[in-house]
Design a protein around this motif. Structure first.
Motif, short mmCIF file in Angstrom:
data_model
loop_
_atom_site.label_atom_id
_atom_site.label_comp_id
_atom_site.label_asym_id
_atom_site.label_seq_id
_atom_site.Cartn_x
_atom_site.Cartn_y
_atom_site.Cartn_z
N GLN A 71 0.81 -1.22 0.00
CA GLN A 71 0.00 0.00 0.00
C GLN A 71 0.85 1.27 0.00
O GLN A 71 0.52 2.25 -0.68
N TYR A 72 1.97 1.25 0.75
CA TYR A 72 2.72 2.50 0.95
C TYR A 72 4.07 2.54 0.24
O TYR A 72 4.68 3.60 0.13
N LYS A 73 4.57 1.42 -0.18
CA LYS A 73 5.79 1.28 -0.99
C LYS A 73 6.88 2.31 -0.71
O LYS A 73 7.71 2.15 0.15
N ASP A 74 6.89 3.42 -1.47
CA ASP A 74 8.01 4.35 -1.43
C ASP A 74 7.87 5.47 -0.40
O ASP A 74 8.69 6.39 -0.37
N LEU A 75 6.86 5.38 0.44
CA LEU A 75 6.74 6.35 1.53
C LEU A 75 7.74 6.01 2.62
O LEU A 75 8.12 4.85 2.80
N PRO A 76 8.19 7.01 3.39
CA PRO A 76 9.13 6.72 4.48
C PRO A 76 8.44 5.95 5.61
O PRO A 76 7.35 6.33 6.05
N MET A 77 9.06 4.87 6.08
CA MET A 77 8.50 4.08 7.17
C MET A 77 9.20 4.37 8.49
O MET A 77 8.55 4.65 9.50
N CYS A 78 10.54 4.29 8.49
CA CYS A 78 11.30 4.48 9.72
C CYS A 78 12.46 5.45 9.48
O CYS A 78 13.07 5.46 8.41
N GLU A 79 12.76 6.21 10.52
CA GLU A 79 13.92 7.13 10.47
C GLU A 79 14.67 7.00 11.78
O GLU A 79 14.08 6.84 12.85
N ASN A 80 16.01 7.03 11.68
CA ASN A 80 16.84 6.98 12.88
C ASN A 80 18.15 7.68 12.59
O ASN A 80 18.83 7.37 11.61
N MET A 81 18.47 8.68 13.41
CA MET A 81 19.72 9.44 13.27
C MET A 81 19.87 10.03 11.88
O MET A 81 20.98 10.10 11.33
#
Length: 546
Positions: free
Chosen positions: A36-46
């Motif tokens: 459903q979300y493919k190229d959307l950002p899922m996780c971010e860290n630092m």
């Protein structure tokens, strides 16, 4: 009594129940999310962002490595001992895709605590941060662990930044004690070998175990709640329409300082994924100045935390100057939120602080005050009753033990038949929490059953005493317990961390006498520098009694 009276207060967008057959497994749930979300950002860290598509591919590589390069088989128990890093969702989803059972381990555990959990769960493999690997070395011969995957903090941050971060942590900050694990393989090598290997999808059922999630152990030795794929996907479906009362699909930026190894952090990650939200993982939530910088940079629309975190943020002068106009929703769980903290937070940020009640055994969500903004209402498909000692339902307004039934409910504690038989009775889970319910079905949690104090035949709840005393301007923290007094009777004792060094026991007693009926007034007051707490900040009353 009317069954599920709270349903009448659901808005039209919230269903009475959920379709428990929609997902065959947590893997099925996430595959739908990935598509459903493919190229959307899922996780971010630092500063490093992974899209849904990237997490999808990387977790498949991890699963392929497990299948093709280890002797782990379907149902093998594998430990994950990581703080909030990008490695966590990759490893956990990879394990689930390979048909393994995930055992979350608190990174701060001592070697003896690790050994207990490894042995109890029958752990055969582990993914561990190198900062804690020296503790594993100490106990490894006494475990069944054969496969060891070691990762470094910077492993997923990119070639240049990753090397800089790893060098700083090991050689400048000196946060990596020396260890020898020649049989270990690096996380990066696992992904590289897995990328070149064939991943074979595993047929999973909703009844298959996904996690052995250990309870916090606030009342004794922690137990492994057996959580199935169906338990977890049910709870995510129960939470989703409630979250959508305030949040919108594909629009949200969530800050997640809660540890992912804790059931609330774990659930939050998957629930946000269901919304297509970007989740910023906070590796060290104790670093309040850095967290404040992150809040300023990210401009979150949603923040998920606990009372102790909000308390620390509110006490920091830089947070008081921070503008959080983007914040639509602040969610609290894991422990009771103090009224003072809630009021200060809402006044300062302008964001409604909503609270959820849950337990590890319930995956964890049971009820929330988000539905009508005031009262705790059980989630869709959840059954709740208040019962007496015999299990009989008590009248509205009468305090009793909270019993829960629903598709999110675990069916057992791992290898603990006696504890299972005592807690899971005829499909109901005996929470050990004292609560009341009114005619509308609104639930109020009073306290832990085991913590209740009997004063001359009257029941006194420590939470009530603590909530009153935390309102004293010179009190920073407080814990209340019942102790055995002369004549083998119970008496109330409070342990207090001072905010103001001039505070005296006499002031505390006088304050209590002005705000409590006489039998609730503490007999003993002890001042201390700190209170024993669980990893997420709950006061461990059983340790105070010692």
């Amino acid at each position: 009594m009317k069954q599920r009276p709270w349903i009448q207060h659901y808005p039209l967008s919230i269903p009475d129940t959920i379709d428990t057959t929609r997902y065959s497994s947590l893997v099925h749930f996430m595959e739908e999310v990935f598509e459903q979300y493919k190229d959307l950002p899922m996780c971010e860290n630092m500063g490093k962002v992974l899209t849904f598509s990237a997490v999808n591919k990387l977790s498949k590589s991890f699963a392929a490595y497990i299948q093709q390069h280890t002797n782990l088989s379907l149902g093998s128990h594998v430990a994950v001992q990581l703080p909030n890093l990008l490695q966590y969702p990759i490893a956990v989803l990879g394990m689930l895709r390979a048909g393994l059972v995930v055992v979350n381990i608190n990174p701060q555990y001592t070697p003896s605590e690790m050994a207990y959990q490894f042995k109890d769960a029958g752990v055969r493999a582990i993914v561990i941060l190198e900062n804690f690997a020296h503790k594993l070395v100490e106990i490894l011969p006494d475990t069944s662990i054969q496969t060891i995957i070691v990762t470094k903090v910077g492993d997923m941050l990119g070639s240049i930044k990753g090397k800089v971060v790893n060098f700083a942590i090991k050689h400048i900050k000196k946060l990596v004690p020396t260890y020898q694990l020649p049989q270990a393989i690096s996380f990066k090598e696992v992904l590289e070998k897995g990328r070149k290997s064939i991943f074979r999808p595993v047929a999973l059922k909703a009844s298959d175990t996904a996690f052995l999630q250990y309870t916090g152990g606030t009342t004794g030795v922690s137990k492994g709640a057996v959580l199935s794929h169906g338990n977890l996907t049910a709870n995510f479906q129960q939470l989703d329409p409630v979250l959508r009362l305030a949040l919108k699909e594909q629009e949200e930026r969530t800050i997640l300082p809660l540890p992912l190894y804790h059931i609330l952090g774990l659930c939050s990650l998957f629930a946000m994924a269901k919304l297509g939200a970007k989740c910023s993982l906070i590796t060290n939530p104790r670093d309040i100045p850095r967290l404040i910088k992150k809040l300023r940079k990210i401009k979150p629309t949603c923040l998920i935390g606990i009372n102790t975190l909000f308390e620390k943020l509110l006490a920091h002068k830089k947070f008081k100057k921070l503008k959080l106009s983007s914040l639509k929703l602040t969610m609290a769980g894991g422990m009771k939120t103090e009224k003072k903290v809630k009021n200060q937070w809402e006044n300062l940020t302008g964001s409604k602080l909503i609270e959820g009640y849950g337990l590890t055994e319930c995956s964890p969500g049971v009820s929330t005050d988000m539905i009508n903004g005031i009262d705790h209402i059980p989630l869709p498909g959840t059954f709740v009753i208040i019962a007496d000692e015999t299990g009989k339902e008590v009248p509205y307004g009468t305090a009793g033990e909270l019993l829960i039934k629903g598709p999110q409910l675990s069916q057992a504690y791992w290898q603990k038949p006696i504890e299972t038989a005592g807690a899971f009775v005829n499909g109901w889970f005996k929470t050990g929490d004292i609560a009341t319910m009114d005619v509308n079905g609104f639930v109020s949690i009073v306290d832990r059953k085991k913590d209740m104090i009997n004063i001359s035949g009257f029941n006194v709840y420590p939470n009530e005493i603590e909530q009153i005393l935390i309102g004293h301007p010179k009190v920073l923290q407080v814990g209340a317990v019942g102790i055995t007094d002369m004549g083998l009777k119970e008496a109330i004792k409070v342990f207090i961390v001072k905010k103001d060094a001039t505070l005296t026991a006499e002031e505390i007693i006088a304050y209590c006498k002005a705000k409590m009926t006489p039998y609730k007034v503490p007999k003993y007051v002890e001042f201390c520098n700190s209170l024993p707490k669980s990893p997420i900040g709950k006061v461990l009353r059983r340790l105070l009694k010692k």
